[in-house]
Design an enzyme around this catalytic site. Structure first.
Site, PDB file in Angstrom:
ATOM      1  N   GLU A   1      13.438 -12.507  41.332  1.00  0.00           N
ATOM      2  CA  GLU A   1      13.048 -11.720  40.295  1.00  0.00           C
ATOM      3  C   GLU A   1      14.046 -12.167  39.106  1.00  0.00           C
ATOM      4  O   GLU A   1      15.313 -11.939  39.081  1.00  0.00           O
ATOM      5  CB  GLU A   1      13.540 -10.171  40.716  1.00  0.00           C
TER       6      GLU A   1
ATOM      7  N   CYS B   1      16.323  -6.006  32.944  1.00  0.00           N
ATOM      8  CA  CYS B   1      15.265  -6.784  33.114  1.00  0.00           C
ATOM      9  C   CYS B   1      13.970  -6.323  32.786  1.00  0.00           C
ATOM     10  O   CYS B   1      13.215  -6.820  32.612  1.00  0.00           O
ATOM     11  CB  CYS B   1      15.178  -7.342  34.397  1.00  0.00           C
TER      12      CYS B   1
HETATM   13  P1  NDP Z   1      22.420 -16.332  36.224  1.00  0.00           P
HETATM   14  O1  NDP Z   1      20.961 -16.849  36.785  1.00  0.00           O
HETATM   15  O2  NDP Z   1      23.134 -17.173  35.867  1.00  0.00           O
HETATM   16  O3  NDP Z   1      22.935 -15.618  37.709  1.00  0.00           O
HETATM   17  C1  NDP Z   1      22.361 -14.807  38.600  1.00  0.00           C
HETATM   18  C2  NDP Z   1      23.051 -14.695  39.612  1.00  0.00           C
HETATM   19  O4  NDP Z   1      23.042 -16.287  40.286  1.00  0.00           O
HETATM   20  C3  NDP Z   1      24.603 -14.488  39.841  1.00  0.00           C
HETATM   21  O5  NDP Z   1      25.107 -13.964  41.039  1.00  0.00           O
HETATM   22  C4  NDP Z   1      25.066 -15.977  39.784  1.00  0.00           C
HETATM   23  O6  NDP Z   1      26.353 -15.983  40.092  1.00  0.00           O
HETATM   24  C5  NDP Z   1      24.321 -16.781  40.475  1.00  0.00           C
HETATM   25  N1  NDP Z   1      24.311 -18.175  40.352  1.00  0.00           N
HETATM   26  C6  NDP Z   1      24.383 -18.826  38.985  1.00  0.00           C
HETATM   27  N2  NDP Z   1      24.196 -20.332  39.354  1.00  0.00           N
HETATM   28  C7  NDP Z   1      24.098 -20.328  40.821  1.00  0.00           C
HETATM   29  C8  NDP Z   1      24.017 -21.444  41.546  1.00  0.00           C
HETATM   30  N3  NDP Z   1      23.727 -22.778  40.960  1.00  0.00           N
HETATM   31  N4  NDP Z   1      23.707 -21.101  42.901  1.00  0.00           N
HETATM   32  C9  NDP Z   1      23.929 -20.107  43.274  1.00  0.00           C
HETATM   33  N5  NDP Z   1      23.757 -19.163  42.556  1.00  0.00           N
HETATM   34  C10 NDP Z   1      24.024 -19.110  41.175  1.00  0.00           C
HETATM   35  O7  NDP Z   1      22.145 -15.314  35.583  1.00  0.00           O
HETATM   36  P2  NDP Z   1      23.238 -14.567  34.511  1.00  0.00           P
HETATM   37  O8  NDP Z   1      23.890 -13.429  35.258  1.00  0.00           O
HETATM   38  O9  NDP Z   1      24.167 -15.399  33.859  1.00  0.00           O
HETATM   39  O10 NDP Z   1      22.158 -14.049  33.393  1.00  0.00           O
HETATM   40  C11 NDP Z   1      21.614 -14.803  32.514  1.00  0.00           C
HETATM   41  C12 NDP Z   1      20.174 -14.639  31.940  1.00  0.00           C
HETATM   42  O11 NDP Z   1      19.587 -14.167  33.284  1.00  0.00           O
HETATM   43  C13 NDP Z   1      20.098 -13.434  31.180  1.00  0.00           C
HETATM   44  O12 NDP Z   1      20.501 -13.713  29.793  1.00  0.00           O
HETATM   45  C14 NDP Z   1      18.893 -12.889  31.511  1.00  0.00           C
HETATM   46  O13 NDP Z   1      17.601 -13.420  30.759  1.00  0.00           O
HETATM   47  C15 NDP Z   1      18.402 -13.113  32.926  1.00  0.00           C
HETATM   48  N6  NDP Z   1      18.749 -11.766  33.748  1.00  0.00           N
HETATM   49  C16 NDP Z   1      17.798 -11.231  34.352  1.00  0.00           C
HETATM   50  C17 NDP Z   1      18.037 -10.267  35.277  1.00  0.00           C
HETATM   51  C18 NDP Z   1      16.755  -9.626  35.945  1.00  0.00           C
HETATM   52  O14 NDP Z   1      17.272  -8.691  36.568  1.00  0.00           O
HETATM   53  N7  NDP Z   1      15.716 -10.106  36.031  1.00  0.00           N
HETATM   54  C19 NDP Z   1      19.231  -9.712  35.377  1.00  0.00           C
HETATM   55  C20 NDP Z   1      20.285 -10.327  34.637  1.00  0.00           C
HETATM   56  C21 NDP Z   1      19.756 -11.500  33.746  1.00  0.00           C
HETATM   57  P3  NDP Z   1      27.706 -16.183  39.188  1.00  0.00           P
HETATM   58  O15 NDP Z   1      27.531 -14.996  38.391  1.00  0.00           O
HETATM   59  O16 NDP Z   1      29.023 -16.229  40.013  1.00  0.00           O
HETATM   60  O17 NDP Z   1      27.376 -17.600  38.419  1.00  0.00           O
END
Ligand code: NDP
Length: 684
Positions: A260, A299
């Site tokens: 998602e 989102c």
């Molecule tokens: P990320 O994709 O960076 O993080 C989402 C989740 O993935 C977090 O739990 C993060 O952990 C984890 N993660 C990050 N990198 C890895 C990896 N290499 N391997 C496994 N897990 C990983 O999103 P952000 O939270 O930084 O948000 C960035 C953008 O995502 C926002 O600006 C927005 O555009 C979008 N977003 C979309 C959402 C939705 O509901 N669809 C919600 C929030 C954000 P950790 O935090 O520990 O890095």
């Protein structure tokens, strides 16, 4: 009160564990103070998964769907009692108490909705039949049935920062009901709130050991260890999602992966909804709400505002007037109209993205580079005032359709006619949700059906639902949440559909006897047993396959005419011979279907007070063969499914009911639904 940052821990392998070292600082979004320390380095991810599979899975699978749902109900009720603690912790995320409602109460409510729907809609069993039994041979001796069984691995949920409570609960609820243990990995930025909720859940001692683990910190090598029976769900950025989806272990083991991601959701004002209409006001209110709730970090938030070109200026003026009031401030301050972004990094990212969108659009409200707050330090806190852009050439521009500035930012775009509105909405290339504000059914229908293939959800807003609508941005437990393409191509929730994402679907073939044994549900053609009238049996003694074959009863002209005049159903096929004969389905006057069902009840019922407490309906009623005067009917009533209700003195029993005529042709077929006492006489 101490201000020492809390070192977050992970609950894995049956214990709360700290990663190596001090941990990375996690800042309070609104003050910039260090609120927690996080890190999972050195924790054994493979062991965590093994423990879930070896301890949590078998423990959960020992229970039925309803028993698991009852656990979640108890968990949800206790969480609700503690919501004040979660709200207090949530203030550190930058969300105002109002912003936190969908996260905290919404998350717990989602858990409770799943618990309730599961008990109403799923059989109280360890295996769930799906769809009808398919008869695969002429004599009925070989049949097939789809069955759903819990996956044997761990459901790994990698969550986003913006809904630390809901994001966890909406995923673990269906997984746990399905019988899969969960390992939750909250986003580091707000993991302190998820960790607190998990602590409270585990302290309740309701879930079996191993059912829930939480990993606070980076995932490390976790995904290297997922196997074919695990499920991975991901919420977050499309870039991370793509990386995870193509992770070698996920690809090689065909691990079920749901994503998602971000999406450029549109809200569309229809031509009929100009200034002065209720729909115009609703639209402006909704866009304003979506831009400012959680400072636009949802989102489902509206990023693209599609309006008829004629109304563009009016929309910009009305929205700007509203946005001017949305001055950010400390989330705990009662006067605050909008909270903070989750982090300073987020603000930098939003500003950078606004700058890129602004290359193809003009800023018509706000200034991304300066911050004005009602309270709090504008620089130390991740505050940002709303920014509204307008794109003059939306059909050719790319940035407003491609770049998601994850903050209080949206772009107004004008359109001419329904086709252009649709074309612009589709430029988001797959969204979680779009909304349409109109009072015109034609426009609503054209646009909705056009948008549907590119959207997980479409909301039609108008004056009639102004007070009852749950709004553009709210995913709801009974409806699917997810979207194609850009939105990640995933699907979550959707009521009991969501549970099935964590179950394996298998087509089982064999004789009716074998399928009955496999499913614990009687299949036509399987053995039956007769004896004492089954309505005299409580759930203690009633068994699948208990059957009653009734006496026969002849249907007469007098019966049909009496029923017709008594009920008022004097439809010509029952009353007028010539008209009935002219009907292609009948050779003569026929008995009413409901008369057949009524006579059937008269034949199978055992009238004395007894364990059958009530008849609460019939399912799938079909009248298959016309019944003429002089035909004689007989009923075969077979106990098909027994669903004891947890925590109650009764359960539901589903009976296969077949009414046949003197030639053994089935004239009517349906399931009779009854409530039957677990013991008789009823225990006080
Ligand atoms: P990320 O994709 O960076 O993080 C989402 C989740 O993935 C977090 O739990 C993060 O952990 C984890 N993660 C990050 N990198 C890895 C990896 N290499 N391997 C496994 N897990 C990983 O999103 P952000 O939270 O930084 O948000 C960035 C953008 O995502 C926002 O600006 C927005 O555009 C979008 N977003 C979309 C959402 C939705 O509901 N669809 C919600 C929030 C954000 P950790 O935090 O520990 O890095």
């Amino acid at each position: 009160m101490t201000n020492d940052p809390r070192r977050l821990q992970s609950y894995i392998e049956g214990a709360w564990r700290k990663g190596n070292g001090e941990g990375r600082p996690v800042l309070d979004a609104a003050t910039g103070a260090v609120h927690a320390l996080i890190g999972a380095e050195g924790l054994d991810m493979a062991a965590a998964l093994d423990w879930g599979r070896a301890v949590g899975g078998p423990a959960l699978r020992r229970y039925t769907t309803h028993e698991r749902a009852m656990m979640l109900k108890a968990v949800g009720q206790k969480l609700m009692e503690q919501k004040a603690d979660f709200h207090a912790e949530s203030l550190h995320t930058g969300a105002t108490p109002r912003d936190a409602l969908p996260d905290i109460e919404g998350g717990i409510g989602t858990l409770l909705t799943f618990a309730s729907k599961a008990r109403k809609e799923l059989p109280n069993a360890r295996v769930i039949p799906e769809g009808p039994v398919e008869v695969l041979s002429k004599d009925g001796s070989f049949v097939g049935q789809h069955v759903l069984t819990p996956m044997l691995g761990v459901a790994v949920h990698i969550n986003a920062f913006n809904f630390p409570v809901w994001g966890m609960l909406e995923k673990i609820a269906p997984a746990l009901i399905a019988g899969m243990p969960c390992l939750v990995k909250p986003a580091s930025g707000t993991a302190y709130l998820t960790e607190l909720v998990v602590r409270r859940i585990l302290d309740m001692g309701i879930l079996p050991e191993g059912a829930l683990q939480v990993l606070c910190g980076s995932v490390g090598d976790l995904l290297d260890h997922v196997t074919e029976q695990d499920v991975v769900t991901f919420t977050g950025s499309a870039a991370t999602g793509r990386k995870l989806r193509s992770h070698p272990a996920i690809v090689q083991n065909s691990v079920r992966f749901t994503m998602e991601a971000d999406s450029l959701n549109a809200s569309i004002l229809a031509p009929d909804a100009g200034p002065g209409t209720a729909e115009f006001d609703l639209f402006v209110r909704e866009v304003f709400r979506e831009m400012t709730t959680k400072a636009g970090q949802k989102c489902t938030a509206i990023r693209r505002i599609l309006v008829p070109s004629d109304h563009e200026q009016a929309v910009i003026e009305a929205l700007s007037a509203q946005l001017a009031k949305a001055v950010p401030g400390l989330p705990g301050d009662e006067a605050t109209r909008m909270g903070a972004l989750a982090s300073l990094d987020d603000r930098a990212s939003v500003r950078e993205k606004v700058a890129r969108i602004a290359q193809e659009a003009e800023i018509v409200f706000g200034d991304p580079s300066t911050v004005t707050t009602s309270s709090g330090d504008p620089e130390a806190g991740a505050f940002m005032n709303p920014v509204l852009l307008r794109c003059a050439s939306p059909l050719t521009a790319r940035a407003p359709h491609d770049i998601e500035a994850f903050g209080p930012v949206a772009t107004v775009m004008g359109y001419e006619g329904v086709d252009q509105a649709m074309a612009l909405a589709m430029k988001g290339r797959g969204s979680l949700v779009s909304s349409v504000f109109t009072n015109d059914e034609g426009f609503a229908s054209d646009l909705t059906l056009g948008l549907a293939p590119q959207h997980g959800r479409v909301l039609i807003g108008n004056r009639d639902s102004a007070r009852s609508s749950t709004g553009h941005g709210a995913p709801l437990a009974p409806l699917i949440h997810g979207g194609p393409g850009r939105a990640g191509g995933g699907e979550e929730m959707g009521g009991m559909r969501g549970v099935k994402h964590f179950m394996a679907r298998t087509a089982v073939q064999g004789t009716p006897r074998m399928l009955s044994a496999v499913m614990g549900r009687w299949v036509p053609g399987a053995p039956t047993q007769s004896g004492e009238h089954p309505f005299r049996k409580s759930l203690e003694t009633l068994r699948i396959g208990d059957q009653l074959v009734t006496e026969r009863r002849e249907i007469t002209r007098e019966d049909v005419e009496h029923f017709a005049h008594f009920t008022g159903d004097t439809f010509y096929a029952h009353m007028d011979e010539a008209a009935a004969k002219a009907n292609p389905f009948f050779d003569d006057r026929v008995a009413h279907g409901y008369l057949i069902a009524s006579f059937a009840a008269g034949l199978f019922v055992q009238p004395d007070p007894g364990p059958v407490l009530a008849n609460y309906g019939v399912d799938d009623m079909r009248f298959l063969t016309p019944v003429y005067f002089g035909d004689s009917l007989q009923v075969q009533l077979t106990c098909k499914e027994i669903t004891p209700r947890e925590g109650s003195v009764y359960g539901e029993v589903r009976w296969d009911c077949r009414v046949s005529n003197q030639n053994d042709k089935v004239v009517a077929q349906y399931d009779v639904l009854t409530m039957v006492a677990k013991t008789w006489p009823l225990e006080a």
